[in-house]
Design a protein around this motif. Structure first.
Motif, PDB file in Angstrom:
ATOM      1  N   THR A 139       0.849  -1.190   0.000  1.00  0.00           N
ATOM      2  CA  THR A 139       0.000   0.000   0.000  1.00  0.00           C
ATOM      3  C   THR A 139       0.884   1.239   0.000  1.00  0.00           C
ATOM      4  O   THR A 139       2.050   1.194   0.392  1.00  0.00           O
ATOM      5  CB  THR A 139      -0.908   0.037   1.248  1.00  0.00           C
ATOM      6  N   TYR A 140       0.336   2.333  -0.446  1.00  0.00           N
ATOM      7  CA  TYR A 140       1.019   3.630  -0.402  1.00  0.00           C
ATOM      8  C   TYR A 140       0.230   4.503   0.549  1.00  0.00           C
ATOM      9  O   TYR A 140      -0.893   4.908   0.262  1.00  0.00           O
ATOM     10  CB  TYR A 140       1.140   4.228  -1.804  1.00  0.00           C
ATOM     11  N   ASP A 141       0.824   4.707   1.713  1.00  0.00           N
ATOM     12  CA  ASP A 141       0.142   5.395   2.805  1.00  0.00           C
ATOM     13  C   ASP A 141       0.620   6.842   2.916  1.00  0.00           C
ATOM     14  O   ASP A 141       1.785   7.137   2.661  1.00  0.00           O
ATOM     15  CB  ASP A 141       0.417   4.658   4.119  1.00  0.00           C
ATOM     16  N   ASN A 142      -0.273   7.715   3.330  1.00  0.00           N
ATOM     17  CA  ASN A 142       0.034   9.139   3.473  1.00  0.00           C
ATOM     18  C   ASN A 142       0.779   9.404   4.774  1.00  0.00           C
ATOM     19  O   ASN A 142       0.243  10.011   5.701  1.00  0.00           O
ATOM     20  CB  ASN A 142      -1.242   9.981   3.386  1.00  0.00           C
ATOM     21  N   LYS A 143       2.018   8.926   4.833  1.00  0.00           N
ATOM     22  CA  LYS A 143       2.880   9.170   5.980  1.00  0.00           C
ATOM     23  C   LYS A 143       4.334   9.088   5.520  1.00  0.00           C
ATOM     24  O   LYS A 143       4.636   8.441   4.521  1.00  0.00           O
ATOM     25  CB  LYS A 143       2.592   8.205   7.118  1.00  0.00           C
ATOM     26  N   PRO A 144       5.202   9.756   6.250  1.00  0.00           N
ATOM     27  CA  PRO A 144       6.607   9.762   5.828  1.00  0.00           C
ATOM     28  C   PRO A 144       7.264   8.397   6.026  1.00  0.00           C
ATOM     29  O   PRO A 144       6.812   7.588   6.852  1.00  0.00           O
ATOM     30  CB  PRO A 144       7.252  10.808   6.737  1.00  0.00           C
ATOM     31  N   GLY A 145       8.344   8.180   5.269  1.00  0.00           N
ATOM     32  CA  GLY A 145       9.167   7.008   5.481  1.00  0.00           C
ATOM     33  C   GLY A 145       9.867   7.133   6.830  1.00  0.00           C
ATOM     34  O   GLY A 145       9.922   8.210   7.429  1.00  0.00           O
ATOM     35  N   ILE A 146      10.418   6.046   7.303  1.00  0.00           N
ATOM     36  CA  ILE A 146      11.018   6.001   8.638  1.00  0.00           C
ATOM     37  C   ILE A 146      12.194   6.962   8.767  1.00  0.00           C
ATOM     38  O   ILE A 146      12.310   7.679   9.773  1.00  0.00           O
ATOM     39  CB  ILE A 146      11.442   4.559   8.987  1.00  0.00           C
ATOM     40  N   TYR A 147      13.064   7.028   7.789  1.00  0.00           N
ATOM     41  CA  TYR A 147      14.232   7.929   7.827  1.00  0.00           C
ATOM     42  C   TYR A 147      13.788   9.385   7.933  1.00  0.00           C
ATOM     43  O   TYR A 147      14.280  10.145   8.774  1.00  0.00           O
ATOM     44  CB  TYR A 147      15.053   7.695   6.570  1.00  0.00           C
ATOM     45  N   MET A 148      12.848   9.778   7.085  1.00  0.00           N
ATOM     46  CA  MET A 148      12.369  11.159   7.112  1.00  0.00           C
ATOM     47  C   MET A 148      11.578  11.443   8.383  1.00  0.00           C
ATOM     48  O   MET A 148      11.642  12.550   8.920  1.00  0.00           O
ATOM     49  CB  MET A 148      11.541  11.478   5.865  1.00  0.00           C
ATOM     50  N   GLN A 149      10.878  10.459   8.879  1.00  0.00           N
ATOM     51  CA  GLN A 149      10.167  10.640  10.144  1.00  0.00           C
ATOM     52  C   GLN A 149      11.164  10.928  11.270  1.00  0.00           C
ATOM     53  O   GLN A 149      10.944  11.823  12.087  1.00  0.00           O
ATOM     54  CB  GLN A 149       9.342   9.392  10.449  1.00  0.00           C
ATOM     55  N   GLU A 150      12.262  10.192  11.296  1.00  0.00           N
ATOM     56  CA  GLU A 150      13.301  10.434  12.303  1.00  0.00           C
ATOM     57  C   GLU A 150      13.963  11.797  12.090  1.00  0.00           C
ATOM     58  O   GLU A 150      14.263  12.502  13.054  1.00  0.00           O
ATOM     59  CB  GLU A 150      14.338   9.313  12.295  1.00  0.00           C
ATOM     60  N   PHE A 151      14.178  12.176  10.837  1.00  0.00           N
ATOM     61  CA  PHE A 151      14.762  13.486  10.520  1.00  0.00           C
ATOM     62  C   PHE A 151      13.855  14.597  11.037  1.00  0.00           C
ATOM     63  O   PHE A 151      14.305  15.542  11.702  1.00  0.00           O
ATOM     64  CB  PHE A 151      14.971  13.591   9.018  1.00  0.00           C
ATOM     65  N   MET A 152      12.573  14.480  10.755  1.00  0.00           N
ATOM     66  CA  MET A 152      11.603  15.479  11.226  1.00  0.00           C
ATOM     67  C   MET A 152      11.616  15.577  12.749  1.00  0.00           C
ATOM     68  O   MET A 152      11.569  16.680  13.307  1.00  0.00           O
ATOM     69  CB  MET A 152      10.200  15.120  10.723  1.00  0.00           C
ATOM     70  N   GLN A 153      11.687  14.441  13.414  1.00  0.00           N
ATOM     71  CA  GLN A 153      11.687  14.415  14.873  1.00  0.00           C
ATOM     72  C   GLN A 153      12.955  15.051  15.435  1.00  0.00           C
ATOM     73  O   GLN A 153      12.902  15.815  16.402  1.00  0.00           O
ATOM     74  CB  GLN A 153      11.533  12.977  15.388  1.00  0.00           C
ATOM     75  N   LEU A 154      14.111  14.747  14.844  1.00  0.00           N
ATOM     76  CA  LEU A 154      15.369  15.348  15.305  1.00  0.00           C
ATOM     77  C   LEU A 154      15.341  16.863  15.157  1.00  0.00           C
ATOM     78  O   LEU A 154      15.778  17.592  16.052  1.00  0.00           O
ATOM     79  CB  LEU A 154      16.558  14.766  14.533  1.00  0.00           C
ATOM     80  N   LEU A 155      14.833  17.344  14.041  1.00  0.00           N
ATOM     81  CA  LEU A 155      14.725  18.791  13.830  1.00  0.00           C
ATOM     82  C   LEU A 155      13.787  19.414  14.860  1.00  0.00           C
ATOM     83  O   LEU A 155      14.096  20.464  15.437  1.00  0.00           O
ATOM     84  CB  LEU A 155      14.245  19.098  12.412  1.00  0.00           C
ATOM     85  N   LYS A 156      12.668  18.754  15.107  1.00  0.00           N
ATOM     86  CA  LYS A 156      11.708  19.243  16.095  1.00  0.00           C
ATOM     87  C   LYS A 156      12.349  19.317  17.477  1.00  0.00           C
ATOM     88  O   LYS A 156      12.166  20.306  18.202  1.00  0.00           O
ATOM     89  CB  LYS A 156      10.480  18.331  16.118  1.00  0.00           C
ATOM     90  N   GLU A 157      13.119  18.284  17.844  1.00  0.00           N
ATOM     91  CA  GLU A 157      13.790  18.260  19.145  1.00  0.00           C
ATOM     92  C   GLU A 157      14.764  19.431  19.306  1.00  0.00           C
ATOM     93  O   GLU A 157      14.979  19.911  20.414  1.00  0.00           O
ATOM     94  CB  GLU A 157      14.535  16.932  19.326  1.00  0.00           C
ATOM     95  N   ASP A 158      15.338  19.893  18.194  1.00  0.00           N
ATOM     96  CA  ASP A 158      16.276  21.015  18.228  1.00  0.00           C
ATOM     97  C   ASP A 158      15.610  22.356  17.906  1.00  0.00           C
ATOM     98  O   ASP A 158      16.297  23.373  17.787  1.00  0.00           O
ATOM     99  CB  ASP A 158      17.429  20.769  17.251  1.00  0.00           C
TER     100      ASP A 158
END
Length: 181
Positions: A139-158
């Protein structure tokens, strides 16, 4: 000459298609329309490391998001993103602007708006009776891939905000780079 002071971060495979999973590829080496658009607009380019290549190497199978959604792969993503986060901080502290982070829509790791997944994509491949049925389960789901999800989270943390853009390499000719870059 004055520098543009603007930078775009791109996925590894858009500058080096040789890093992709073996098999047919939509471009030989570089996703030229995107790279040329960045060059024409005077962007400096930071190439992200490829999490799949650095985790599994070249002799890997294609994966889905569900396979990467585990603490080991997430930890690996954070580790290889750490130097990128430090670069972002250093550039921003010196009046450069990271304008965009581009991802590969559809990718289980680098998708921004869409990533591929499957609950059935696991186990011993030689024991799968019908690969066609297995492929139909993707399936193609409307959510980021795991790498980009982690990237987004790291940026948010900073406390760092950067615009993410998902590019579907299948539809590269449909993008109006004047509007998105």
């Amino acid at each position: 000459m004055e520098r543009s002071r603007k930078i775009c971060i791109v996925p590894h495979c858009f500058l080096n298609a040789n890093s992709k999973v073996e098999g047919p590829c939509r471009y030989k080496a570089i996703l030229k329309p995107l790279v040329y658009a960045l060059i024409e607009r005077d962007y400096g380019i930071i190439q992200l490391p490829c999490p799949e290549l650095t985790f599994y190497g070249m002799r890997r199978w294609g994966h889905v998001r569900n396979q990467f959604d585990n603490p080991y792969f997430r930890k690996h993503c954070r580790e290889i993103l750490e130097p990128i986060i430090l670069q972002i901080k250093e550039y921003e502290a010196n009046d450069y602007e990271i304008k965009h982070i581009i991802g590969v829509n559809g990718s289980p790791s680098c998708g921004i708006d869409v990533s591929c997944g499957s609950n059935s994509w696991k186990g011993e491949i030689s024991q799968i009776e019908n690969l066609e049925d297995l492929k139909k389960d993707i399936t193609y789901d409307n959510k980021p891939g795991i790498y980009m999800q982690e990237f987004m989270q790291l940026l948010k943390e900073d406390g760092i905000e950067i615009n993410f853009i998902g590019i579907n390499e299948k539809d590269i000719d449909k993008y109006d780079f004047d509007k998105i870059l």
